[in-house]
Design a protein around this motif. Structure first.
Motif, PDB file in Angstrom:
ATOM      1  N   ARG A 137      -4.558  -4.065  28.279  1.00 56.43           N
ATOM      2  CA  ARG A 137      -5.269  -3.708  29.519  1.00 56.43           C
ATOM      3  C   ARG A 137      -4.493  -4.156  30.752  1.00 56.43           C
ATOM      4  NH1 ARG A 137      -8.066  -7.135  32.280  1.00 56.43           N
ATOM      5  NH2 ARG A 137      -8.264  -8.545  30.478  1.00 56.43           N
ATOM      6  N   ILE A 138      -4.008  -5.389  30.715  1.00 57.63           N
ATOM      7  CA  ILE A 138      -3.269  -5.931  31.863  1.00 57.63           C
ATOM      8  C   ILE A 138      -1.971  -5.154  32.085  1.00 57.63           C
ATOM      9  CG2 ILE A 138      -2.011  -7.954  32.698  1.00 57.63           C
ATOM     10  CD1 ILE A 138      -4.154  -9.654  31.192  1.00 57.63           C
ATOM     11  N   SER A 139      -1.266  -4.865  30.996  1.00 61.49           N
ATOM     12  CA  SER A 139       0.014  -4.160  31.099  1.00 61.49           C
ATOM     13  C   SER A 139      -0.166  -2.738  31.621  1.00 61.49           C
ATOM     14  CB  SER A 139       0.717  -4.125  29.735  1.00 61.49           C
ATOM     15  OG  SER A 139       1.116  -5.417  29.336  1.00 61.49           O
ATOM     16  N   ARG A 140      -1.185  -2.057  31.121  1.00 61.93           N
ATOM     17  CA  ARG A 140      -1.396  -0.674  31.566  1.00 61.93           C
ATOM     18  C   ARG A 140      -1.719  -0.617  33.046  1.00 61.93           C
ATOM     19  NH1 ARG A 140      -5.804   3.117  28.651  1.00 61.93           N
ATOM     20  NH2 ARG A 140      -7.164   1.449  29.410  1.00 61.93           N
ATOM     21  N   GLN A 141      -2.545  -1.520  33.523  1.00 57.94           N
ATOM     22  CA  GLN A 141      -2.879  -1.534  34.941  1.00 57.94           C
ATOM     23  C   GLN A 141      -1.656  -1.861  35.797  1.00 57.94           C
ATOM     24  OE1 GLN A 141      -5.709  -0.550  36.467  1.00 57.94           O
ATOM     25  NE2 GLN A 141      -6.356   0.074  34.408  1.00 57.94           N
ATOM     26  N   PHE A 142      -0.826  -2.786  35.314  1.00 60.87           N
ATOM     27  CA  PHE A 142       0.387  -3.100  36.064  1.00 60.87           C
ATOM     28  C   PHE A 142       1.316  -1.896  36.106  1.00 60.87           C
ATOM     29  CE2 PHE A 142       4.799  -4.418  36.363  1.00 60.87           C
ATOM     30  CZ  PHE A 142       4.765  -5.178  37.525  1.00 60.87           C
ATOM     31  N   TYR A 182       0.573   1.238  36.157  1.00 61.34           N
ATOM     32  CA  TYR A 182       0.093   2.154  37.199  1.00 61.34           C
ATOM     33  C   TYR A 182       0.503   1.649  38.579  1.00 61.34           C
ATOM     34  CZ  TYR A 182      -3.075   4.003  33.559  1.00 61.34           C
ATOM     35  OH  TYR A 182      -3.603   4.556  32.428  1.00 61.34           O
ATOM     36  N   ARG A 183       0.306   0.357  38.822  1.00 61.98           N
ATOM     37  CA  ARG A 183       0.586  -0.201  40.152  1.00 61.98           C
ATOM     38  C   ARG A 183       2.079  -0.187  40.468  1.00 61.98           C
ATOM     39  NH1 ARG A 183      -0.311  -5.227  41.423  1.00 61.98           N
ATOM     40  NH2 ARG A 183      -0.422  -6.141  39.329  1.00 61.98           N
ATOM     41  N   GLU A 218       3.017   3.312  41.383  1.00 61.47           N
ATOM     42  CA  GLU A 218       2.474   3.661  42.696  1.00 61.47           C
ATOM     43  C   GLU A 218       3.259   2.990  43.822  1.00 61.47           C
ATOM     44  OE1 GLU A 218      -1.561   2.460  42.182  1.00 61.47           O
ATOM     45  OE2 GLU A 218      -2.230   4.437  41.481  1.00 61.47           O
ATOM     46  N   TRP A 222       6.081   3.405  29.798  1.00 62.98           N
ATOM     47  CA  TRP A 222       4.972   2.713  29.139  1.00 62.98           C
ATOM     48  C   TRP A 222       4.814   3.303  27.746  1.00 62.98           C
ATOM     49  CZ3 TRP A 222       1.675  -0.973  28.283  1.00 62.98           C
ATOM     50  CH2 TRP A 222       0.384  -0.750  27.805  1.00 62.98           C
ATOM     51  N   GLU A 268       1.565   7.825  38.957  1.00 60.85           N
ATOM     52  CA  GLU A 268       1.086   6.638  38.234  1.00 60.85           C
ATOM     53  C   GLU A 268       1.063   6.817  36.718  1.00 60.85           C
ATOM     54  OE1 GLU A 268      -2.796   8.593  39.816  1.00 60.85           O
ATOM     55  OE2 GLU A 268      -0.647   8.532  40.301  1.00 60.85           O
TER      56      GLU A 268
END
Length: 257
Positions: free
Chosen positions: A171-176, A178-179, A182, A189, A239
């Motif tokens: 979860r943490i890696s996927r959100q990073f 995206y960021r 962006e 990924w 993203e």
């Protein structure tokens, strides 16, 4: 006569494939010299799992052929405890001293760096890049759960792989990811079945990805997160965009989806 020459070579001529040990401020670093090098040779820093000795990391990752192909020095720290993944505390200056020692010893120019790490070593790769972005040309991680809270630098291409069942890190890696994209960064990924273990597939992908980066390849097409669709850059939102540099990377990216 031939026997004497052989004995001399064995005793006095170091083999390039065997790791040397550097000791910097009480910290051991495993250093592998490539088969051939020049003043333009670069350094790849390999961060192992939590508290791994540098020699274990070099053996586990298997980057020797990649290093010989691109004349890379492989450097792996034996960091232990004391929040070593936070470079501003103490480990960052020690790593810089080790890099400077390699440059001095082998008469290298002020070289470009490449980072790769697993688990706590992944934390090092991501946080050390943020700490010294001017030197790092590319970085990659597997099973990482700590990234910079604020993305100030995203110029270096990045690779993030993770096990699907490694839920928090996933979860943490996927959100990073995206960021980072962006913020203008180029990032691949890739998700694998399983949990937090370091698997052969992730290492193969990492070696292939770094090979493309070191060879100066550019993306020939792009893959989309989740859907797996392949298309041109403009057909995929930034993203969710994975740059695929060659056919082999596409094959590895599409596998086990």
């Amino acid at each position: 006569m031939k026997l004497c020459i052989l004995l001399y070579l064995m005793l006095f001529c170091p083999l390039w494939g065997k790791a040397q040990i550097l000791k910097i401020d009480g910290i051991e670093f495993a250093l592998r010299k490539p088969a051939a090098y020049s003043t333009k040779s670069e350094i790849m820093v390999l961060f192992g799992g939590r508290n791994w000795p540098g020699e274990k990391t070099l053996k586990a990752y298997g980057f020797d052929k990649l290093a010989d192909k691109h004349r890379l020095f492989l450097l792996s720290p034996s960091f232990v405890n004391r929040d070593y993944w936070e470079p501003g505390k103490w480990s960052g200056p020690v790593l810089k001293k080790a890099i400077a020692e390699v440059e001095k010893r082998y008469k290298l120019n002020s070289v470009r760096l490449y980072f790769y790490g697993y688990s706590a070593g992944g934390q090092c790769a991501s946080l050390f890049y943020e700490w010294m972005p001017e030197r790092v040309q590319a970085w990659g991680v597997h099973g990482c759960g700590v990234y910079p809270e604020k993305i100030r630098y995203a110029s270096a291409p990045a690779l993030i792989t993770c096990g699907l069942n490694d839920e928090d890190r996933f979860r943490i890696s996927r959100q990073f990811a995206y960021r980072y994209r962006e913020a203008g960064g180029e990032l691949v990924w890739k998700v694998y079945p399983g949990g937090h273990e370091l698997n052969r597939e992730a290492l193969e992908f990492a070696r292939c990805w770094f090979d493309a980066i070191l060879s100066g390849e550019t993306a020939m097409e792009y893959g989309e997160d989740d859907t797996g669709k392949i298309g041109s850059k403009n057909r995929i939102d930034p993203e969710f965009r994975n740059p695929l540099y060659n056919a082999k990377i596409r094959e590895l990216w599409e596998s086990k989806r």
